[in-house]
Design an enzyme around this catalytic site. Structure first.
Site, PDB file in Angstrom:
ATOM      1  N   SER A  98       0.823  -1.197   0.000  1.00 50.74           N
ATOM      2  CA  SER A  98       0.000   0.000   0.000  1.00 50.74           C
ATOM      3  C   SER A  98       0.863   1.256   0.000  1.00 50.74           C
ATOM      4  O   SER A  98       2.045   1.204   0.368  1.00 50.74           O
ATOM      5  CB  SER A  98      -0.859  -0.064   1.277  1.00 50.74           C
ATOM      6  OG  SER A  98      -1.591   1.102   1.485  1.00 50.74           O
TER       7      SER A  98
ATOM      8  N   TYR B   6       3.057   7.765  18.172  1.00 48.21           N
ATOM      9  CA  TYR B   6       3.553   7.617  16.791  1.00 48.21           C
ATOM     10  C   TYR B   6       4.801   8.483  16.597  1.00 48.21           C
ATOM     11  O   TYR B   6       5.829   8.020  16.089  1.00 48.21           O
ATOM     12  CB  TYR B   6       2.440   8.035  15.823  1.00 48.21           C
ATOM     13  CG  TYR B   6       2.853   8.139  14.376  1.00 48.21           C
ATOM     14  CD1 TYR B   6       2.886   7.011  13.559  1.00 48.21           C
ATOM     15  CD2 TYR B   6       3.193   9.368  13.799  1.00 48.21           C
ATOM     16  CE1 TYR B   6       3.254   7.098  12.221  1.00 48.21           C
ATOM     17  CE2 TYR B   6       3.567   9.468  12.467  1.00 48.21           C
ATOM     18  CZ  TYR B   6       3.589   8.333  11.682  1.00 48.21           C
ATOM     19  OH  TYR B   6       3.961   8.422  10.358  1.00 48.21           O
TER      20      TYR B   6
ATOM     21  N   SER C 121       8.998  10.034   9.990  1.00 52.19           N
ATOM     22  CA  SER C 121       7.919  10.981   9.697  1.00 52.19           C
ATOM     23  C   SER C 121       8.344  12.357  10.168  1.00 52.19           C
ATOM     24  O   SER C 121       9.031  12.481  11.201  1.00 52.19           O
ATOM     25  CB  SER C 121       6.661  10.548  10.445  1.00 52.19           C
ATOM     26  OG  SER C 121       5.742  11.624  10.514  1.00 52.19           O
TER      27      SER C 121
ATOM     28  N   THR D  86      -2.206   8.700   1.268  1.00 47.16           N
ATOM     29  CA  THR D  86      -2.193   7.230   1.365  1.00 47.16           C
ATOM     30  C   THR D  86      -3.335   6.790   2.279  1.00 47.16           C
ATOM     31  O   THR D  86      -3.878   7.601   3.035  1.00 47.16           O
ATOM     32  CB  THR D  86      -0.869   6.737   1.983  1.00 47.16           C
ATOM     33  OG1 THR D  86      -0.788   7.229   3.320  1.00 47.16           O
ATOM     34  CG2 THR D  86       0.344   7.191   1.198  1.00 47.16           C
TER      35      THR D  86
ATOM     36  N   ILE E 159       3.144   4.318   0.286  1.00 43.16           N
ATOM     37  CA  ILE E 159       4.561   4.583   0.008  1.00 43.16           C
ATOM     38  C   ILE E 159       5.332   3.276  -0.215  1.00 43.16           C
ATOM     39  O   ILE E 159       6.249   3.216  -1.044  1.00 43.16           O
ATOM     40  CB  ILE E 159       5.149   5.415   1.175  1.00 43.16           C
ATOM     41  CG1 ILE E 159       4.535   6.824   1.149  1.00 43.16           C
ATOM     42  CG2 ILE E 159       6.673   5.480   1.123  1.00 43.16           C
ATOM     43  CD1 ILE E 159       4.776   7.654   2.392  1.00 43.16           C
TER      44      ILE E 159
ATOM     45  N   LYS F 257       8.734   7.441  15.792  1.00 44.69           N
ATOM     46  CA  LYS F 257       9.431   7.922  14.591  1.00 44.69           C
ATOM     47  C   LYS F 257      10.701   8.682  14.956  1.00 44.69           C
ATOM     48  O   LYS F 257      11.689   8.645  14.227  1.00 44.69           O
ATOM     49  CB  LYS F 257       8.485   8.777  13.737  1.00 44.69           C
ATOM     50  CG  LYS F 257       7.315   7.979  13.146  1.00 44.69           C
ATOM     51  CD  LYS F 257       7.792   6.906  12.181  1.00 44.69           C
ATOM     52  CE  LYS F 257       6.663   6.241  11.427  1.00 44.69           C
ATOM     53  NZ  LYS F 257       7.125   5.248  10.458  1.00 44.69           N
TER      54      LYS F 257
END
Ligand SMILES: NC(=O)c1ccc[n+]([C@@H]2O[C@H](COP(=O)([O-])OP(=O)(O)OC[C@H]3O[C@@H](n4cnc5c(N)ncnc54)[C@H](OP(=O)(O)O)[C@@H]3O)[C@@H](O)[C@H]2O)c1
Length: 339
Positions: A54, A204, A177, A239, A56, A208
């Protein structure tokens, strides 16, 4: 005069974040790309991409398949993986796409897949799979799901594939990210249990940030073994993850989001270009080195880096940065889901 003005405009637009992470930022940055960088032939090279079905990840597979690489698509859902492989195969004419099922958040599954793949040289390993859940989920290994998927699973997979990467003088690419800029390294926060309210966006960003520090640590500790470690961020690309995990952000920004291929461009460049080969330990954005701590007070201390290394070694049962004989350890006790 004209080039000074355009340089100034670039600086202002880059500082705005929005007009840098968006598709206009990509197109502006792409003016300095050298097309010769990707005048490459990857025939005979083996590339592993996690989360390859999916967004990237799929765009990365497409980009690398076009250069002739054999791409092993590591997907948690085999049917979705095969569908993506058929689509990319039809677009690129590649017959060298393989799908292997892997749930990166499950350390037992990571060990199983690494054992199956470690017999042959691995030229490139792309850690692309990522999640941003809105509530706390605990994996069978007793880890919070974002932590397991975005950080501990990739760490273990790199560790177990290190001999295969060393044989190929390979490259490891960590997809981080821009969200990581909002957090400093917080090892205690990353590994904290369910005793505090869960904020998925913060967790998250912490994973990252830690992924970028991990990439630097590996480059530093394993310098001289021939493997290149890089981290990058893709800007903002349209995405499924952005649509489902950040619906309000997606609604506001959808007109200016990058395509998945634009988000994947630097991954492909780091994996394939001659010029990126051997440049280990850097953080990249749009094929250029990027600062990791432009926001004040987001840099970590040496003790905090050591704490990350120790926490990962304990969670994965393997200290990658230690001398080979001392690498394996007792590891984390398995727990049942939801505990
Ligand atoms: N899009 C952006 O603007 C953006 C910005 C910054 C960083 N990123 C990073 O880019 C990477 C790719 O994300 P994306 O935007 O392309 O989202 P995406 O299209 O939703 O792709 C995420 C991929 O990760 C896979 N995945 C999730 N959990 C997994 C697990 N436990 N084991 C194996 N695979 C797993 C997903 O598989 P399923 O299809 O089975 O769910 C999917 O293939 C992520 O690391 C993300 O954090 C994206």
């Amino acid at each position: 005069m004209r080039s000074i003005l355009s340089g100034l405009l670039d600086t202002v637009l880059d500082a705005s974040v929005v007009f840098s992470f968006d598709r206009n930022g990509y197109r502006r940055h792409a003016r300095r790309f050298d097309p010769k960088d990707l005048d490459v032939d990857l025939s005979g090279k083996t590339v592993l991409v996690t989360g390859a079905n999916s967004g990237i990840g799929k765009a990365t597979v497409r980009g690398l398949a076009l250069f002739g690489a054999r791409v092993v698509m590591l997907c948690r859902n085999e049917a979705r993986g095969r569908e993506a492989a058929d689509e990319v195969g039809a677009q690129t004419g590649s017959r060298a796409l393989e799908v292997v099922s892997l749930d990166v958040s499950d350390l037992g599954d990571v060990r199983r897949v690494a054992a199956a793949l470690s017999g042959e040289p691995v030229d490139v390993l792309v850690h692309n799979a990522g999640v941003l859940p809105d509530r706390r989920v605990t994996t069978l290994d007793g880890l919070e799901l974002t932590l397991a998927t975005n950080l501990v699973g990739p760490y273990l997979l790199t560790s177990l594939l290190l001999p295969a990467l060393e044989r190929a003088r390979g490259r490891v690419v960590h997809v981080s990210s821009g969200g990581m800029y909002t957090q400093r390294l917080d090892v205690a926060g990353l590994f904290r249990g369910g005793d505090e309210p869960f904020d998925g966006v913060v967790q998250y960003a912490r994973t990252k940030r830690a992924l970028v520090v991990l990439s630097e640590l590996l480059a530093e500790r394993l310098a001289g073994n021939g493997v290149t470690f890089s981290a990058m961020h893709p800007g903002w690309a349209d995405t499924p993850a952005v649509r489902t995990a950040l619906p309000r952000f997606h609604a506001v920004t959808k007109a200016i989001l990058r395509t998945p291929s634009e988000g994947a461009d630097t991954v492909v460049w780091l994996a394939a270009s001659q010029v990126a080969g051997g440049q280990s330990g850097f953080f990249w954005f749009d094929r250029a080195k990027a600062a990791t701590t432009p926001v004040p007070r987001t840099g970590e201390t040496g003790e905090e880096r050591a704490a990350l290394r120790a926490a990962l070694a304990e969670a994965a049962g393997l200290d990658l940065a230690a001398p080979t004989a001392a690498r394996t350890g007792p590891g984390r006790k398995r727990r049942t889901r939801g505990s």
